[in-house]
Design a protein around this motif. Structure first.
Motif, PDB file in Angstrom:
ATOM      1  N   GLY A   1       0.791  -1.227   0.000  1.00 39.61           N
ATOM      2  CA  GLY A   1       0.000   0.000   0.000  1.00 39.61           C
ATOM      3  C   GLY A   1       0.821   1.273   0.000  1.00 39.61           C
ATOM      4  O   GLY A   1       0.290   2.349   0.272  1.00 39.61           O
ATOM      5  N   GLY A   2       2.119   1.155  -0.282  1.00 39.90           N
ATOM      6  CA  GLY A   2       2.973   2.338  -0.321  1.00 39.90           C
ATOM      7  C   GLY A   2       3.666   2.648   0.985  1.00 39.90           C
ATOM      8  O   GLY A   2       4.417   3.616   1.076  1.00 39.90           O
ATOM      9  N   SER A   3       3.439   1.845   2.012  1.00 39.59           N
ATOM     10  CA  SER A   3       4.108   2.013   3.303  1.00 39.59           C
ATOM     11  C   SER A   3       4.493   0.629   3.800  1.00 39.59           C
ATOM     12  O   SER A   3       3.691  -0.314   3.730  1.00 39.59           O
ATOM     13  CB  SER A   3       3.184   2.706   4.305  1.00 39.59           C
ATOM     14  OG  SER A   3       3.805   2.839   5.568  1.00 39.59           O
ATOM     15  N   ALA A   4       5.701   0.496   4.310  1.00 38.51           N
ATOM     16  CA  ALA A   4       6.225  -0.819   4.666  1.00 38.51           C
ATOM     17  C   ALA A   4       5.332  -1.538   5.675  1.00 38.51           C
ATOM     18  O   ALA A   4       4.825  -0.928   6.629  1.00 38.51           O
ATOM     19  CB  ALA A   4       7.628  -0.679   5.237  1.00 38.51           C
ATOM     20  N   ILE A   5       5.155  -2.837   5.462  1.00 42.18           N
ATOM     21  CA  ILE A   5       4.439  -3.672   6.428  1.00 42.18           C
ATOM     22  C   ILE A   5       5.303  -3.811   7.675  1.00 42.18           C
ATOM     23  O   ILE A   5       6.504  -4.096   7.588  1.00 42.18           O
ATOM     24  CB  ILE A   5       4.122  -5.046   5.816  1.00 42.18           C
ATOM     25  CG1 ILE A   5       3.120  -4.882   4.662  1.00 42.18           C
ATOM     26  CG2 ILE A   5       3.574  -6.005   6.866  1.00 42.18           C
ATOM     27  CD1 ILE A   5       2.921  -6.140   3.843  1.00 42.18           C
ATOM     28  N   THR A   6       4.696  -3.591   8.837  1.00 43.09           N
ATOM     29  CA  THR A   6       5.450  -3.617  10.094  1.00 43.09           C
ATOM     30  C   THR A   6       5.104  -4.806  10.979  1.00 43.09           C
ATOM     31  O   THR A   6       5.873  -5.144  11.879  1.00 43.09           O
ATOM     32  CB  THR A   6       5.203  -2.327  10.891  1.00 43.09           C
ATOM     33  OG1 THR A   6       3.795  -2.167  11.104  1.00 43.09           O
ATOM     34  CG2 THR A   6       5.742  -1.110  10.132  1.00 43.09           C
ATOM     35  N   ASN A   7       3.953  -5.442  10.749  1.00 41.65           N
ATOM     36  CA  ASN A   7       3.566  -6.583  11.577  1.00 41.65           C
ATOM     37  C   ASN A   7       2.394  -7.306  10.922  1.00 41.65           C
ATOM     38  O   ASN A   7       1.842  -6.839   9.910  1.00 41.65           O
ATOM     39  CB  ASN A   7       3.172  -6.129  12.985  1.00 41.65           C
ATOM     40  CG  ASN A   7       3.241  -7.263  14.003  1.00 41.65           C
ATOM     41  OD1 ASN A   7       3.843  -8.305  13.748  1.00 41.65           O
ATOM     42  ND2 ASN A   7       2.621  -7.075  15.160  1.00 41.65           N
TER      43      ASN A   7
ATOM     44  N   PRO B   1       6.650 -10.923  19.561  1.00 45.38           N
ATOM     45  CA  PRO B   1       7.027  -9.579  19.109  1.00 45.38           C
ATOM     46  C   PRO B   1       6.722  -9.388  17.624  1.00 45.38           C
ATOM     47  O   PRO B   1       6.595 -10.364  16.885  1.00 45.38           O
ATOM     48  CB  PRO B   1       8.532  -9.532  19.381  1.00 45.38           C
ATOM     49  CG  PRO B   1       8.968 -10.963  19.293  1.00 45.38           C
ATOM     50  CD  PRO B   1       7.834 -11.770  19.866  1.00 45.38           C
ATOM     51  N   ALA B   2       6.599  -8.129  17.221  1.00 45.89           N
ATOM     52  CA  ALA B   2       6.257  -7.822  15.839  1.00 45.89           C
ATOM     53  C   ALA B   2       7.287  -8.411  14.883  1.00 45.89           C
ATOM     54  O   ALA B   2       8.495  -8.357  15.133  1.00 45.89           O
ATOM     55  CB  ALA B   2       6.166  -6.313  15.642  1.00 45.89           C
ATOM     56  N   SER B   3       6.801  -8.970  13.790  1.00 46.91           N
ATOM     57  CA  SER B   3       7.684  -9.556  12.782  1.00 46.91           C
ATOM     58  C   SER B   3       6.919  -9.666  11.474  1.00 46.91           C
ATOM     59  O   SER B   3       5.694  -9.837  11.472  1.00 46.91           O
ATOM     60  CB  SER B   3       8.171 -10.935  13.228  1.00 46.91           C
ATOM     61  OG  SER B   3       8.915 -11.567  12.194  1.00 46.91           O
ATOM     62  N   THR B   4       7.646  -9.601  10.380  1.00 42.51           N
ATOM     63  CA  THR B   4       7.035  -9.782   9.059  1.00 42.51           C
ATOM     64  C   THR B   4       7.490 -11.079   8.402  1.00 42.51           C
ATOM     65  O   THR B   4       7.176 -11.335   7.246  1.00 42.51           O
ATOM     66  CB  THR B   4       7.380  -8.596   8.142  1.00 42.51           C
ATOM     67  OG1 THR B   4       8.808  -8.515   7.994  1.00 42.51           O
ATOM     68  CG2 THR B   4       6.853  -7.286   8.715  1.00 42.51           C
ATOM     69  N   ALA B   5       8.218 -11.900   9.145  1.00 44.66           N
ATOM     70  CA  ALA B   5       8.781 -13.124   8.574  1.00 44.66           C
ATOM     71  C   ALA B   5       7.743 -14.243   8.536  1.00 44.66           C
ATOM     72  O   ALA B   5       6.862 -14.340   9.391  1.00 44.66           O
ATOM     73  CB  ALA B   5       9.993 -13.563   9.386  1.00 44.66           C
ATOM     74  N   SER B   6       7.869 -15.083   7.532  1.00 45.99           N
ATOM     75  CA  SER B   6       7.071 -16.305   7.432  1.00 45.99           C
ATOM     76  C   SER B   6       7.960 -17.479   7.838  1.00 45.99           C
ATOM     77  O   SER B   6       9.152 -17.498   7.508  1.00 45.99           O
ATOM     78  CB  SER B   6       6.584 -16.493   5.997  1.00 45.99           C
ATOM     79  OG  SER B   6       5.923 -17.726   5.832  1.00 45.99           O
TER      80      SER B   6
END
Length: 253
Positions: free
Chosen positions: A176-182, A198-203
């Motif tokens: 959406g034009g802004s980095a995914i943070t969580n 804790p917040a993470s974007t990893a799969s």
């Protein structure tokens, strides 16, 4: 700085802002425009248009250079906003109406948070000095901001069951034009979502504390500066206790 009048008359209502340097008023000189993002979301791009106007000739070459950034004296160059004027034969020619050059500049990849201020700077510079200047100005300025949107839905690519847990593999959707943070997850088909901690974007995303032999309808959604995105399609998974190894006996009676 001069508030030029189109038509070179004090009664003109069509004005432009610029410079005409002399021996005592030297170049470089700058016009700085500051704006505060009050859109409620992060601004990711700016579309700018304006006209450079030449109102008087000058026997010295002059340049406009354009910069932008988060400081009050921004230094990030955007060369598509630059304009050069070659030296004229004399300093006496008045342009009425002014000679106009249209500019259109697109600034992308920005991250201007809601409530913060951003700056644009136009710098007027004489080549080798300030005398014999050209009368130059900026007119008809417009700015259009585009804000970030919430992320698109991720895609769950597989669920691996474990003891009282599910390991959820996924691929991200558009940010959406802004980095995914969580990410947030749901185990009740989207009725409620819990933020990953804790917040993470990893799969993969591991969901623990579940009940073995109970089926869960899992959904995921991504989070960025604009908020929660769309939820994924539900995929079912069932935690399972590890298999008990068979008991074997050896020896003789």
């Amino acid at each position: 700085m001069i508030n030029w009048a189109n038509g070179i008359t004090g009664s003109s209502t069509d004005r432009s802002l610029g410079f005409l340097t002399t021996g005592s008023f030297s170049s470089p000189a700058s016009i700085v425009y500051a704006f505060t993002n009050n859109t409620g979301s992060t601004v990711t791009s700016l579309a700018l248009t304006w006209n450079y106007e030449k109102l008087r000739s000058g026997s010295r070459a002059f340049d406009w250079t354009f910069f932008h950034g988060s400081s009050s004296s921004p230094t990030t160059a955007a060369t598509s906003g630059n304009q050069s004027y070659a030296a004229d034969a004399n300093n006496t020619v008045i342009s009425n109406p002014p000679l106009s050059t249209a500019k259109s500049v697109s600034l992308t990849g920005l991250s201007i948070a809601n409530g913060t201020t951003y700056y644009l700077r136009w710098t007027y510079t004489g080549v080798g000095g300030s005398t014999n200047a050209q009368g130059l100005a900026i007119d008809d300025f417009s700015i259009t901001a585009t804000g970030a949107t919430a992320p698109a839905a991720p895609t769950i690519t597989g669920i691996t069951p474990g003891d009282q847990q599910l390991s959820v593999a996924f691929t991200a959707g558009a940010d959406g034009g802004s980095a995914i943070t969580n990410y947030k997850y749901s185990t009740d088909n989207g009725a409620t979502f819990i933020a990953r901690s804790p917040a993470s974007t990893a799969s993969p995303l591991v969901i623990s504390g579940l009940t073995n032999a109970t089926a869960y309808d899992v959904k995921l959604l991504a989070v960025n500066a604009a908020g929660d995105g769309a939820a994924s399609t539900a995929v079912s998974g069932t935690p399972a206790a590890p298999a008990t190894p068979p008991i074997t006996a050896s020896g003789s009676l």
